[in-house]
Design an enzyme around this catalytic site. Structure first.
Site, PDB file in Angstrom:
ATOM      1  N   TYR A  71      12.031  -3.831  -6.315  1.00  0.00           N
ATOM      2  CA  TYR A  71      10.848  -4.091  -7.176  1.00  0.00           C
ATOM      3  C   TYR A  71       9.689  -2.866  -6.954  1.00  0.00           C
ATOM      4  CZ  TYR A  71       6.293  -5.773  -9.013  1.00  0.00           C
ATOM      5  OH  TYR A  71       5.177  -6.001  -9.779  1.00  0.00           O
ATOM      6  N   ASN A 106       0.256   0.796   6.055  1.00  0.00           N
ATOM      7  CA  ASN A 106       0.925   0.048   4.995  1.00  0.00           C
ATOM      8  C   ASN A 106       1.641  -1.027   5.697  1.00  0.00           C
ATOM      9  OD1 ASN A 106       4.012   0.575   3.098  1.00  0.00           O
ATOM     10  ND2 ASN A 106       2.539  -0.948   2.618  1.00  0.00           N
ATOM     11  N   GLY A 107       1.479  -2.182   5.264  1.00  0.00           N
ATOM     12  CA  GLY A 107       2.327  -3.141   6.071  1.00  0.00           C
ATOM     13  C   GLY A 107       1.155  -4.407   6.479  1.00  0.00           C
ATOM     14  N   SER A 148      10.622  -2.951 -13.821  1.00  0.00           N
ATOM     15  CA  SER A 148      11.556  -3.006 -12.914  1.00  0.00           C
ATOM     16  C   SER A 148      12.739  -3.524 -13.169  1.00  0.00           C
ATOM     17  CB  SER A 148      10.934  -3.398 -11.303  1.00  0.00           C
ATOM     18  OG  SER A 148      10.231  -4.873 -11.563  1.00  0.00           O
ATOM     19  N   ASP A 176      13.391  -8.816 -12.366  1.00  0.00           N
ATOM     20  CA  ASP A 176      13.285  -8.643 -10.940  1.00  0.00           C
ATOM     21  C   ASP A 176      13.217  -9.854 -10.032  1.00  0.00           C
ATOM     22  OD1 ASP A 176      10.322  -8.645 -10.129  1.00  0.00           O
ATOM     23  OD2 ASP A 176      10.386  -7.141 -11.894  1.00  0.00           O
ATOM     24  N   CYS A 182       6.065 -13.954   2.561  1.00  0.00           N
ATOM     25  CA  CYS A 182       6.188 -12.699   3.349  1.00  0.00           C
ATOM     26  C   CYS A 182       5.011 -12.378   4.286  1.00  0.00           C
ATOM     27  CB  CYS A 182       6.578 -11.606   2.294  1.00  0.00           C
ATOM     28  SG  CYS A 182       6.591 -10.128   3.142  1.00  0.00           S
ATOM     29  N   CYS A 239       0.798  -1.183  -0.020  1.00  0.00           N
ATOM     30  CA  CYS A 239       0.186   0.034  -0.183  1.00  0.00           C
ATOM     31  C   CYS A 239       0.929   1.329  -0.045  1.00  0.00           C
ATOM     32  CB  CYS A 239      -0.749   0.089   1.295  1.00  0.00           C
ATOM     33  SG  CYS A 239      -2.006  -1.273   1.516  1.00  0.00           S
ATOM     34  N   CYS A 293      12.347  -3.747   4.173  1.00  0.00           N
ATOM     35  CA  CYS A 293      12.263  -4.696   3.379  1.00  0.00           C
ATOM     36  C   CYS A 293      13.216  -4.420   2.103  1.00  0.00           C
ATOM     37  CB  CYS A 293      10.651  -4.542   2.824  1.00  0.00           C
ATOM     38  SG  CYS A 293      10.442  -5.747   1.530  1.00  0.00           S
ATOM     39  N   GLY A 295      -0.230   0.166  -4.921  1.00  0.00           N
ATOM     40  CA  GLY A 295      -1.697  -0.186  -4.769  1.00  0.00           C
ATOM     41  C   GLY A 295      -2.446   0.083  -5.658  1.00  0.00           C
TER      42      GLY A 295
END
Length: 489
Positions: free
Chosen positions: A264, A119-120, A305, A368, A404, A14, A258, A43
């Site tokens: 990416y 975000n997360g 990417s 990527d 993840c 996000c 991260c 997102g």
């Protein structure tokens, strides 16, 4: 050799944004709209804007891209005299794809109203939600952001101010969270103690106010000057008194950014933790050329990417760089489409190889990542159909072998091509003449100007915080088994 899941997907997380202007000179609707456009790559499922007009919070959110949700009519209907605003773009890494999970989430309680952008992913969200439900909380969606909202409102009841409530909430939640919270008088940014996801601070022109964003490219879009990153564990408050910080939770955990933000997720023009993303991807390409040298005639990148890493490979190897694909900019990323048939159709029309670049040549293709392998195989086939003599496939990340839990929707291990397959087996599956991955050693050296550590759990299986036993999508998005039902009762 086991059968692979046919869908190739790497889901984004996000993007969050918040802006405060004490003078009221900034057109908040226009500013947030521009910022969300800049963050659209983070997102593409839903988006929303919340505005603060004299302490009254209103907003609009829905499923779709920024341009689809915020039509000229919707934008015109939003209040134009706000001094504070937040915005969010979402891809569901946790929670169903419904309007109820779109953000910002605006919550009303006895101490006021707040809008939350997140975000997360929280690793203890299911346990927290179950406890809240047992105490009478009623949830409208299935995202862990709503869990954060309930905890904030509960802690606000026993706290002298919202900052203290945020501090207490941070003591309860575990995992990845970059938050922007707007109340009737304050704009607050907070980042988890590990600093999994990016969050930065910008200053508006003439020092009239402040902005918080997932990436610095959103600050650029609104004309704000990048100041610095929010520290892991830091709470930053903007209000009429200026900017102040609370660092109670700073230094309580190792900084584990991260690393895939550099590979990416982030936009190449963004600066994260002191390193330009473009420079990090160039460095990835240079490392790839050192680790996997081949005799070839041209180096090309998989849009988008893979392009910077391909340029880095070409610079290091001395092999000419070329444009090997034309990307149809009117087709969204393949994972956005709902059905497998739609995804496969998108892959076919998304890219077209340039035969004059690759025909009769030995090609180095830089990408990527490989998730399940199906898109990689189709991309390589495009090159062979265009006349490529050889295709040497180089990946600017190590193999994905583990899921993840911190905001990137990497699938279960059973769906990852690198789980249970050797590099040679993967090479055969995707149809390349050679295959090389970036090493773990080099992937942690991409951000040459950054002093932070990195999370590489999706490559190594070693996570900075314990992996959860259950996740929100398993517990709340799917029917419970009999044993799960008994456990929850």
């Amino acid at each position: 050799m086991k059968e692979l899941c046919p869908a190739e997907a790497l889901h984004e997380e996000c993007g969050v944004f918040g802006i405060y202007d004490s003078t009221g000179k900034t057109n908040m609707v226009s500013a947030v709209y521009s910022a969300l456009y800049a963050l659209q790559h983070r997102g593409q499922e839903s988006c929303g804007i919340a505005l603060n007009v004299d302490g009254v919070l209103t907003g609009y959110r829905d499923l779709g891209l920024v341009s689809e949700v915020f039509t000229p009519r919707v934008l015109a209907d939003l209040p134009q005299n706000a001094k504070m605003a937040t915005g969010h773009v979402r891809y569901a890494t946790s929670g169903q794809r419904t309007r109820a999970n779109a953000q910002p989430m605006v919550l009303h309680h006895c101490k006021g109203t707040m809008a939350i952008c997140h975000n997360g992913n929280l690793t203890n969200a299911p346990q927290l939600r179950h406890k809240l439900e047992m105490n009478g909380s009623i949830f409208h969606g299935t995202s862990d952001t709503e869990v954060i909202g309930y905890l904030l409102t509960q802690n606000r009841l026993i706290s002298p101010d919202i900052e203290t409530a945020v501090c207490r909430t941070m003591e309860q939640i575990v995992g990845a969270y970059s938050l922007v919270i707007m109340t009737h008088t304050k704009l607050i940014a907070a980042r988890d103690p590990n600093g999994f996801r990016p969050l930065c601070i910008g200053q508006l022109p003439d020092g009239s106010g402040w902005a918080f964003a997932s990436e610095s490219c959103a600050l650029d879009a609104v004309g704000a000057r990048f100041v610095r990153d929010v520290l892991p564990g830091e709470i930053v408050v903007a209000d009429y008194t200026g900017l102040r910080t609370i660092r109670t939770h700073c230094g309580t955990a190792p900084h584990t950014m991260c690393v895939f933000e550099y590979i990416y997720f982030a936009r190449p023009d963004s600066i994260i933790e002191g390193t330009c993303v473009h420079d990090a991807r160039l460095q990835a390409g240079r490392f790839l050329a050192q680790e996997h040298p081949v005799e070839a005639d041209v180096v090309i990148g998989a849009p988008d990417s893979g392009l910077d890493a391909a340029l880095g490979y070409a610079q290091e190897s001395g092999i000419p760089y070329g444009v090997g694909f034309i990307k149809n900019k009117y087709v969204g990323r393949t994972f956005i489409q709902g059905s497998q048939a739609q995804r496969e159709s998108s892959v076919r029309i998304k890219l077209n190889a340039i035969s004059s670049t690759v025909a009769g040549k030995r090609v180095v293709l830089v990408d990527d990542s490989i998730v399940r392998g199906t898109t990689s195989a189709r991309t390589i086939k495009l090159l062979r159909d265009a006349g490529a003599k050889e295709v040497h496939y180089c990946i600017s990340a190590p193999p994905f072998a583990h899921p993840c839990y911190f905001g990137t929707d990497i699938p279960d291990e059973k769906d990852l091509i690198a789980t249970g397959h050797t590099v040679e087996e993967i090479r055969q599956i995707v149809g390349a003449d050679s295959l090389g991955y970036l090493s773990i050693e080099h992937v942690t050296q991409l951000a040459i100007h950054s002093k932070c550590g990195f999370c590489t759990g999706c490559f190594t299986g070693h996570y900075p915080v314990p992996a959860p036993n259950e996740t929100m999508d398993i517990v709340y998005d799917k029917p419970l088994s009999q044993s799960q039902t008994k456990k929850r009762l």
